[in-house]
Design an enzyme around this catalytic site. Structure first.
Site, PDB file in Angstrom:
ATOM      1  CE  LYS A  37      -4.225  -1.925   1.699  1.00 34.14           C
ATOM      2  NZ  LYS A  37      -5.369  -1.887   2.599  1.00 34.14           N
ATOM      3  CE  LYS A  41      -6.302  -7.991  -1.502  1.00 34.56           C
ATOM      4  NZ  LYS A  41      -6.658  -7.745  -0.144  1.00 34.56           N
ATOM      5  CE  LYS A  96     -10.836   0.000   0.547  1.00 31.33           C
ATOM      6  NZ  LYS A  96     -10.067  -0.987   1.297  1.00 31.33           N
TER       7      LYS A  96
HETATM    8  N1  AQP Z   1     -10.201 -11.039  -2.703  1.00 35.96           N
HETATM    9  C1  AQP Z   1     -10.454 -11.480  -1.475  1.00 35.96           C
HETATM   10  N2  AQP Z   1     -10.616 -12.806  -1.264  1.00 35.96           N
HETATM   11  C2  AQP Z   1     -10.875 -13.277  -0.006  1.00 35.96           C
HETATM   12  N3  AQP Z   1     -10.991 -12.474   1.071  1.00 35.96           N
HETATM   13  C3  AQP Z   1     -10.834 -11.149   0.910  1.00 35.96           C
HETATM   14  N4  AQP Z   1     -10.891 -10.112   1.769  1.00 35.96           N
HETATM   15  C4  AQP Z   1     -10.653  -8.959   1.082  1.00 35.96           C
HETATM   16  N5  AQP Z   1     -10.438  -9.237  -0.210  1.00 35.96           N
HETATM   17  C5  AQP Z   1     -10.551 -10.587  -0.359  1.00 35.96           C
HETATM   18  C6  AQP Z   1     -11.178 -10.230   3.195  1.00 35.96           C
HETATM   19  O1  AQP Z   1     -12.217  -9.339   3.533  1.00 35.96           O
HETATM   20  C7  AQP Z   1     -12.105  -8.978   4.909  1.00 35.96           C
HETATM   21  C8  AQP Z   1     -12.276  -7.490   5.069  1.00 35.96           C
HETATM   22  O2  AQP Z   1     -11.121  -6.860   4.552  1.00 35.96           O
HETATM   23  P1  AQP Z   1     -10.842  -5.338   4.623  1.00 35.96           P
HETATM   24  O3  AQP Z   1     -11.536  -4.722   5.766  1.00 35.96           O
HETATM   25  O4  AQP Z   1      -9.393  -5.136   4.432  1.00 35.96           O
HETATM   26  O5  AQP Z   1     -11.664  -4.898   3.370  1.00 35.96           O
HETATM   27  P2  AQP Z   1     -11.217  -4.124   2.146  1.00 35.96           P
HETATM   28  O6  AQP Z   1     -10.391  -2.978   2.610  1.00 35.96           O
HETATM   29  O7  AQP Z   1     -12.476  -3.846   1.360  1.00 35.96           O
HETATM   30  O8  AQP Z   1     -10.357  -5.226   1.405  1.00 35.96           O
HETATM   31  P3  AQP Z   1      -9.546  -4.988   0.100  1.00 35.96           P
HETATM   32  O9  AQP Z   1     -10.425  -4.790  -1.053  1.00 35.96           O
HETATM   33  O10 AQP Z   1      -8.562  -6.093   0.046  1.00 35.96           O
HETATM   34  O11 AQP Z   1      -8.852  -3.634   0.437  1.00 35.96           O
HETATM   35  P4  AQP Z   1      -7.561  -3.028  -0.144  1.00 35.96           P
HETATM   36  O12 AQP Z   1      -7.764  -2.806  -1.574  1.00 35.96           O
HETATM   37  O13 AQP Z   1      -7.447  -1.754   0.649  1.00 35.96           O
HETATM   38  O14 AQP Z   1      -6.462  -4.011   0.147  1.00 35.96           O
HETATM   39  C9  AQP Z   1     -10.730  -9.476   5.364  1.00 35.96           C
HETATM   40  O15 AQP Z   1     -10.885 -10.618   6.158  1.00 35.96           O
HETATM   41  C10 AQP Z   1     -10.029  -9.810   4.077  1.00 35.96           C
HETATM   42  O16 AQP Z   1      -9.111 -10.871   4.242  1.00 35.96           O
END
Ligand code: AQP
Length: 332
Positions: A112, A195, A198
């Protein structure tokens, strides 16, 4: 009952399919068998800049989506992280137990901060995993249901729990990750090598649960597959098709082998059309239920207030033990 704790950020508005299949779906199942604590992690959210009004609205929206997904306030404790001040308080102690080098090895921060530029990334983003350690240890959680991307943070939690216990005497439960192999990582529909996320995904590769169902169906139909024609689960050689099979299988409860048989001799088009329909059937009532909770903010806020009260009782007890162990003079 063993205890579980997990959290989700309120940053994006809509949850995406990876959040749901990787984490939230398990939360719903675990409330039947575990003493479950789930929270909307707004303290984590401000590690990247947030518009205050949006953050507030998105926090309610996240809670509404969790209820729409099936969390039942009678069966679990649902709360907002900032309503329980002990998270930030225990995080400070944990910060002081963590090596700078140790924190620097967290891959999520590396990814990040590389994207944001080192000067723009906040110290809060750097210590994000340590706040997460405090989140988990405050509740003496036995298991933490998360996606694969969180495994390293749970390892850090285990290390710090053991370090604290070793230095000051048994205080914290050492938690285990609860990661289901099948759905540990849901991939971007346009780039099945990364993966679904967002921030990293392409708009067409990211399924937001609150998007128009028609738009969601379209994204499924244009998912990237491969030049082969066989519908078979093979994560290494056929990542796109395998991702679609995982999603299909989990949303319908049909085994992968059964799906392979069902689509034997059929083309990718048939698989995608059917999955698009499955997805529409899933997101349509999800959107409606979320809206119903949003339409009644008083009920929503009172669920969160009750959750915070229950959470605080547990968190305060653990924090006072930790304060005592560390050697803070009690306030008279
Ligand atoms: N692609 C994924 N597959 C399985 N699990 C996932 N999680 C996130 N992406 C995947 C799981 O969702 C939970 C919440 O995560 P978070 O609060 O970090 O949500 P987020 O910020 O919306 O997740 P992102 O999209 O992965 O964020 P960025 O882009 O900021 O990195 C967690 O348990 C996570 O493992």
């Amino acid at each position: 009952r063993p205890r579980v704790l997990s959290g989700i950020q309120p940053t994006a508005g809509s949850f995406h399919l990876g959040n749901y299949l990787g984490a939230v779906r398990q939360w719903v199942a675990l409330q039947e068998t575990h003493d479950a604590f789930y929270m909307v992690v707004d303290l984590h959210a401000i590690t990247i800049p947030q518009d205050p009004a949006e953050l507030r609205a998105n926090t309610r929206l996240a809670a509404a989506q969790l209820l729409a997904a099936g969390l039942d306030p009678e069966r679990c404790t649902l709360f907002v992280q900032s309503h329980v001040p002990e998270h930030a308080q225990l995080a400070w102690i944990m910060n002081c137990l963590t090596g700078f080098g140790e924190a620097s090895r967290m891959t999520q921060f590396k990814d990040k901060s590389a994207k944001q530029g080192a000067d723009r990334a906040s110290v809060g983003l750097f210590t994000y995993p340590i706040l997460q350690v405090a989140d988990i240890l405050l509740y003496q959680a036995n298991e933490v249901p998360v996606g694969e991307d969180q495994r390293q943070h749970i390892e850090l939690t285990r290390d710090l729990a053991e370090r604290f216990n070793g230095r000051f005497g048994a205080t914290f439960t050492v938690p285990k990750p609860y990661i289901l192999k099948e759905t540990a990582k849901i991939y971007d529909l346009q780039d099945p090598a990364i993966k679904m996320s967002k921030s990293a995904s392409t708009p067409k590769g990211l399924i937001n649960l609150l998007d128009e169902p028609k738009a969601t169906a379209k994204k499924v139909k244009s998912a990237v597959t491969d030049t082969d024609t066989v519908i078979r689960y093979d994560a290494e050689n056929k990542p796109g098709v395998s991702n679609l099979l995982t999603i299909y299988s989990t949303l319908t409860g049909t085994g992968i082998a059964e799906l392979e048989q069902k689509y034997d001799g059929k083309g990718y088009g048939a698989l995608k059309t059917d999955l698009a329909e499955v997805m529409v059937e899933f997101v349509t009532p999800f959107r409606e239920r979320t809206q119903q909770y949003l339409d009644d903010p008083e009920t929503l806020d009172s669920i969160l207030a009750k959750g915070a009260e229950k959470a605080r009782a547990v968190a305060a007890e653990t924090l006072s033990q930790a304060y005592d162990k560390v050697g803070f003079l009690p306030a008279k």
